[in-house]
Scaffold this active site. Structure first.
Site, short mmCIF file in Angstrom:
data_model
loop_
_atom_site.label_atom_id
_atom_site.label_comp_id
_atom_site.label_asym_id
_atom_site.label_seq_id
_atom_site.Cartn_x
_atom_site.Cartn_y
_atom_site.Cartn_z
N ASP A 66 -18.52 23.79 30.58
CA ASP A 66 -17.78 22.57 30.89
C ASP A 66 -18.57 21.34 30.43
OD1 ASP A 66 -15.75 20.93 32.38
OD2 ASP A 66 -17.49 20.46 33.61
N GLU A 134 -14.65 28.46 28.97
CA GLU A 134 -15.81 27.65 29.34
C GLU A 134 -17.07 28.50 29.42
OE1 GLU A 134 -14.23 23.94 32.02
OE2 GLU A 134 -14.35 25.89 33.00
#
Length: 247
Positions: A66, A134
């Site tokens: 992220d 992610e």
């Protein structure tokens, strides 16, 4: 290394001998630290821990991925849109790394086919796709460093999917847009949420959205947030003419 052997035994893809072959096809390069990528596709339901008792699953790699996505996208937008102020750039970055978009990227790469889990794939929610994407980005960064990670993000995210003009018109939250409009126009709004007693296998929630004490739309989904978003989207299109005229 016993925990890695454990993972491999429970990995359908690995049993077929395809895990790292498929992974290399997605990455475009050969992984060095293979353990990172196994971890990136290990679901917490496997309940595996290392020798120190730390859990082995993709959740911590999600955090790294992220951050890397945010960093690379921010740098790209800063260079690409020199006239954009902080608010504009933040909003545009949010659109690129929205949960919906990340889920689409994960689906596009069929990442769920590589998941190592005790839960059937059909039981996962839609966010599993974005979570895996992610985690994969996080593994790439920790394996190969910033430049390789940046190159992967450009190849899979920016080059094929980031169109500034289209992004400017993309709505990532109809609820936020509707609330902003109601506040600007001094209209009252209320989301009435209740559990749906239908016969679905999964529990559903229904929402009635009222504006100025009048029900204007309804939504139904497997979570309160999704139900609110559905109702908001319907209301947005019902009031779109007024909202566009005022903006």
């Amino acid at each position: 290394m016993s925990f890695i052997r454990n993972i491999l035994k429970n990995s359908r893809s690995q049993e077929d001998g395809n895990f790292f072959l498929e992974l290399q096809r997605i990455l475009g390069f050969k992984p060095k630290k293979k353990n990172l990528y196994l971890k990136a596709f290990t679901h917490r339901s496997m309940n595996i821990r290392d020798k120190k008792g730390n859990p082995i699953n993709y959740e911590r790699l999600e955090f790294v991925g992220d951050a890397m996505l945010g960093s690379v996208i921010a740098s790209f937008l800063y260079s690409k849109v020199p006239h954009g102020d902080e608010g504009y750039l933040t909003k545009m970055r949010s659109k690129v790394v929205s949960r919906q978009h990340l889920n689409e990227l994960g689906k596009e790469l069929n990442l769920i086919d590589l998941v190592i889990s005790r839960i059937p794939k059909e039981s996962f929610g839609s966010n599993i796709h974005g979570n895996l994407f992610e985690a994969l980005v996080g593994a790439i960064y920790l394996d190969r460093g910033y430049k390789t990670c940046e190159k992967f993000i450009y190849k899979k995210v920016i080059n094929p999917h980031v169109d500034i003009e289209k992004l400017e018109g993309k709505v990532i939250s109809y609820k936020s847009l509707l609330i902003e409009w109601c506040q600007k126009e001094k209209k009252t709004f209320n989301y009435e949420i209740y559990e749906d007693t239908g016969n679905d296998a999964l529990k559903h929630f229904s929402v009635k959205l009222s504006i100025d004490d009048k029900v204007v739309s309804k939504g139904r989904a497997t979570s309160k947030k999704k139900a609110e978003e559905k109702a908001s989207k319907r209301a947005f299109f019902a009031f779109q003419g007024q909202m566009t005229k005022r903006s």
